[in-house]
Enzyme design. Structure first.
Site, PDB file in Angstrom:
ATOM      1  N   ALA A  35       0.841  -1.203   0.000  1.00  0.00           N
ATOM      2  CA  ALA A  35       0.000   0.000   0.000  1.00  0.00           C
ATOM      3  C   ALA A  35       0.881   1.261   0.000  1.00  0.00           C
ATOM      4  O   ALA A  35       0.616   2.217  -0.737  1.00  0.00           O
ATOM      5  CB  ALA A  35      -0.919   0.003   1.217  1.00  0.00           C
ATOM      6  N   ARG A  38       3.460   1.030  -3.460  1.00  0.00           N
ATOM      7  CA  ARG A  38       2.890   0.913  -4.807  1.00  0.00           C
ATOM      8  C   ARG A  38       1.525   1.580  -4.910  1.00  0.00           C
ATOM      9  O   ARG A  38       1.286   2.349  -5.844  1.00  0.00           O
ATOM     10  CB  ARG A  38       2.774  -0.576  -5.200  1.00  0.00           C
ATOM     11  CG  ARG A  38       4.088  -1.362  -5.236  1.00  0.00           C
ATOM     12  CD  ARG A  38       5.022  -0.929  -6.371  1.00  0.00           C
ATOM     13  NE  ARG A  38       4.382  -0.949  -7.672  1.00  0.00           N
ATOM     14  CZ  ARG A  38       4.257  -2.039  -8.450  1.00  0.00           C
ATOM     15  NH1 ARG A  38       4.748  -3.195  -8.043  1.00  0.00           N
ATOM     16  NH2 ARG A  38       3.666  -1.957  -9.636  1.00  0.00           N
ATOM     17  N   TYR A  77      -8.962   0.473  12.860  1.00  0.00           N
ATOM     18  CA  TYR A  77      -9.971  -0.438  12.308  1.00  0.00           C
ATOM     19  C   TYR A  77     -11.328  -0.311  13.011  1.00  0.00           C
ATOM     20  O   TYR A  77     -12.371  -0.433  12.369  1.00  0.00           O
ATOM     21  CB  TYR A  77      -9.454  -1.887  12.364  1.00  0.00           C
ATOM     22  CG  TYR A  77      -8.290  -2.125  11.416  1.00  0.00           C
ATOM     23  CD1 TYR A  77      -8.487  -2.123  10.035  1.00  0.00           C
ATOM     24  CD2 TYR A  77      -7.000  -2.341  11.900  1.00  0.00           C
ATOM     25  CE1 TYR A  77      -7.430  -2.317   9.165  1.00  0.00           C
ATOM     26  CE2 TYR A  77      -5.935  -2.542  11.026  1.00  0.00           C
ATOM     27  CZ  TYR A  77      -6.154  -2.529   9.671  1.00  0.00           C
ATOM     28  OH  TYR A  77      -5.116  -2.725   8.792  1.00  0.00           O
ATOM     29  N   HIS A 101      -9.862  -9.829   4.656  1.00  0.00           N
ATOM     30  CA  HIS A 101     -10.493  -9.123   3.530  1.00  0.00           C
ATOM     31  C   HIS A 101     -12.000  -9.054   3.716  1.00  0.00           C
ATOM     32  O   HIS A 101     -12.629  -8.013   3.499  1.00  0.00           O
ATOM     33  CB  HIS A 101     -10.193  -9.834   2.201  1.00  0.00           C
ATOM     34  CG  HIS A 101      -8.782  -9.678   1.721  1.00  0.00           C
ATOM     35  ND1 HIS A 101      -8.329 -10.275   0.560  1.00  0.00           N
ATOM     36  CD2 HIS A 101      -7.730  -8.999   2.225  1.00  0.00           C
ATOM     37  CE1 HIS A 101      -7.052  -9.973   0.375  1.00  0.00           C
ATOM     38  NE2 HIS A 101      -6.661  -9.203   1.372  1.00  0.00           N
ATOM     39  N   LYS A 119      -6.294  -9.568  -4.006  1.00  0.00           N
ATOM     40  CA  LYS A 119      -6.397 -10.992  -4.281  1.00  0.00           C
ATOM     41  C   LYS A 119      -5.528 -11.750  -3.296  1.00  0.00           C
ATOM     42  O   LYS A 119      -4.510 -11.202  -2.862  1.00  0.00           O
ATOM     43  CB  LYS A 119      -5.946 -11.263  -5.697  1.00  0.00           C
ATOM     44  CG  LYS A 119      -4.445 -11.017  -5.855  1.00  0.00           C
ATOM     45  CD  LYS A 119      -3.993 -10.774  -7.252  1.00  0.00           C
ATOM     46  CE  LYS A 119      -2.634 -10.125  -7.252  1.00  0.00           C
ATOM     47  NZ  LYS A 119      -2.448  -8.957  -6.410  1.00  0.00           N
ATOM     48  N   ASP A 203      -0.343 -16.655  -2.877  1.00  0.00           N
ATOM     49  CA  ASP A 203       0.315 -15.355  -2.969  1.00  0.00           C
ATOM     50  C   ASP A 203       0.900 -15.099  -4.359  1.00  0.00           C
ATOM     51  O   ASP A 203       0.846 -13.977  -4.868  1.00  0.00           O
ATOM     52  CB  ASP A 203       1.426 -15.251  -1.917  1.00  0.00           C
ATOM     53  CG  ASP A 203       1.781 -13.818  -1.604  1.00  0.00           C
ATOM     54  OD1 ASP A 203       0.865 -13.039  -1.280  1.00  0.00           O
ATOM     55  OD2 ASP A 203       2.974 -13.457  -1.706  1.00  0.00           O
TER      56      ASP A 203
END
Lengths: 356, 356
Positions: A35, A38, A77, A101, A119, A203
């Site tokens: 995060a 990129r 969160y 997720h 993903k 992964d």
């Protein structure tokens, strides 16, 4: 289609069919290395998204990065689940460990926010389907973050395949390996099966898996897999995986992924009338060497380096702004999890597992 | 070993440890396209063999080729079995359809002649073992014609692997495809399972299979395979095959072969510290592009085109003249047949088959 046409205006955004105004305001949920390094720069460099909220377990540590990218709100969160600052974002990008997720994607959908989710979509088909159902029930868009589907070399390859440049695809080889421990400590969540849902397959293997499904435009009907682990930090997951997919067209895809090998990626499709080989298809912002043979013709092309993360966020933003269904949708993410679950069952049993 | 050393004197014959005089006189058994177009010219161009006898079902039709290559005797199969002109040759090269290799190799051994036998050695393990036993009992050399093992790019690659240039090999991808019907009619023995012993796997898949075993220097412990056929001329055999080998080192090899696809071959090895990719490893007398990555180093090298058929016959001749055991011996051919039989059993049952 002449081969040359595929390479003409190579980086064109064929998905951008109309001009749009405005941007999609994003909350980034989970501020890990990807995060920070990129996603935030990619969003900032793109046209259709802007980051307005960071959601992290350690808000204090994220202040510097928030300042660097001019992000107004940093929340934890609990605050995110409670809907704090929900009026300041239109969509979320979920980049937390895989097993969380669902929790954050579902919370976002219930706040009425569109979802771009990393993903694999979750760690099981069942949990991924909950995300899909909740997004549908709340009328929000759901895109699985298959950024390769927005990478020009992959889109141009799909056009070539769909236009018959190499005839009917017969065999695919895909490989992706990466020395994980050179980039992260052994305590990474990627080596915790409860948080990751698996190892190299989920992964890294998901790249050749998803890209092959995307390029062929059809679904695997069976899968076989072998996994290996040398123990130590890799003891709980597949350190290496080799899996073979069979498709409804009778094509096969022979794929491998490794957490503990030289960094390398490769994708090659052989058809009845040609082949396409892409060097480093999964390797980040690098020149994309592509070789196409079509009958007697042979072309080599090096596409310019493209930041596929920027492409991905712009594609997502464009879809939200134009009310377009993203192509890598929730069902796309669920399909990969079906294949992944079957691959692990195959590795366990030594049998080909049929996919329905 | 420095990478550069591997590319220094690339085509050196490291197997030629001493100088030898004389040549091995060969009977070529089976004068098909490969014998005419590759073997006879390769032998003529080499140093250690000469062709003195042609054995064929149609001696009259072989007179022209005998004249062209200055071969004194042309006999039929009955005459060969009867030992006609046996005093004019020291060894045989068996290039008949696979199911007849045993018959002619055994006849030759019983005449006291050394044997170079095309791959696969026979159509079953049992029949291949008969060849091995008969050659041993008659004190003659037996080499399986794995010409890739004499190809410089493969030998240099093995040196790199054995010297640890890429660390421990983790994953191999090998592919070989070829549009068979563009080169032969549908009546070819290669599509008759009784004569060939199988389809794409035995004719083409044996290249990545044998080359991977050779490069890794160890044996597969299990195999899984999927075969497909579209029917028509391919109805009785595997038109396409995808197979995965597991090795005792935990390396896997993901291999494919096809009788009905664009001509292509590829071999790639990824290790813990590097990778080696060879373009067109199985493709005949073509420049051999090899890319080696070792740690942070990357080298690309294009080896000069080498006629590996000439290399193969010279290697065989050298072994016979110096009483050296050929490395691709009968056991090497039997090992591949074990893997091939297990692969077909796997394709039939959908299960991983263990190899002993």
């Amino acid at each position: 289609m002449a081969l040359e046409d595929a390479f003409d205006d190579f980086t064109r955004r064929d998905w951008a069919e109309t001009t749009v105004d405005g941007t999609v305001r994003l909350a980034i949920v989970g501020i890990g290395g990807f995060a920070r390094n990129r996603a935030l720069p990619g969003i900032a460099a793109g046209e259709y998204c802007e980051t307005t909220v960071l959601v992290t377990g350690s808000p204090d540590r994220a202040r510097t990065i928030a300042e660097e990218f001019d992000v107004n709100h940093v929340i934890d969160y609990d605050a995110f689940r409670a809907g704090d600052h929900a009026e300041t974002y239109d969509a979320v990008y979920v980049a937390t460990p895989n097993a969380t997720h669902g929790e954050y994607a579902i919370a976002a959908a219930e706040h009425g926010k569109h979802v771009l989710c990393e993903k694999p979509l979750e760690t099981t088909v069942e949990r991924a389907e909950e995300i899909v159902d909740t997004c549908r029930d709340n009328g929000v868009a759901l895109m699985t973050a298959y950024r390769l589907q927005t990478e020009p070399v992959v889109r141009r390859t799909r056009e070539l395949v769909q236009n018959g440049a190499i005839g009917t695809v017969v065999q695919v080889h895909g490989a992706f390996s990466h020395p994980l421990l050179e980039h992260t400590g052994p305590e990474t969540w990627r080596l915790d099966p409860d948080l990751a849902g698996g190892g190299a397959l989920v992964d890294l293997g998901v790249y050749p898996l998803n890209t092959t499904r995307y390029l062929l435009g059809c679904e695997p009907t069976a899968v076989y897999a072998t996994t290996h682990s040398s123990g130590g930090p890799f003891a709980a997951v597949d350190e290496h995986v080799a899996f073979q997919l069979e498709f409804s067209t009778d094509a096969t895809a022979s794929c491998t992924a490794s957490f503990d090998a030289h960094a390398s990626s490769q994708l090659e499709l052989v058809g009845t009338n040609g082949k396409i080989a892409i060097a480093s298809p999964f390797g980040g912002v690098v020149p994309q060497d592509i070789v196409v043979e079509s009958g007697e013709m042979r072309m080599e092309y090096t596409g310019p380096p493209v930041d596929e993360v920027r492409e991905e966020f712009d594609y997502f933003g464009y879809c939200v702004l134009t009310d377009t269904d993203p192509e890598p949708d929730g069902a796309d993410g669920v399909a990969d999890l079906h294949a992944i679950e079957a691959a692990y069952e195959s590795a366990e049993t030594g049998r080909r597992i049929d996919l329905e």
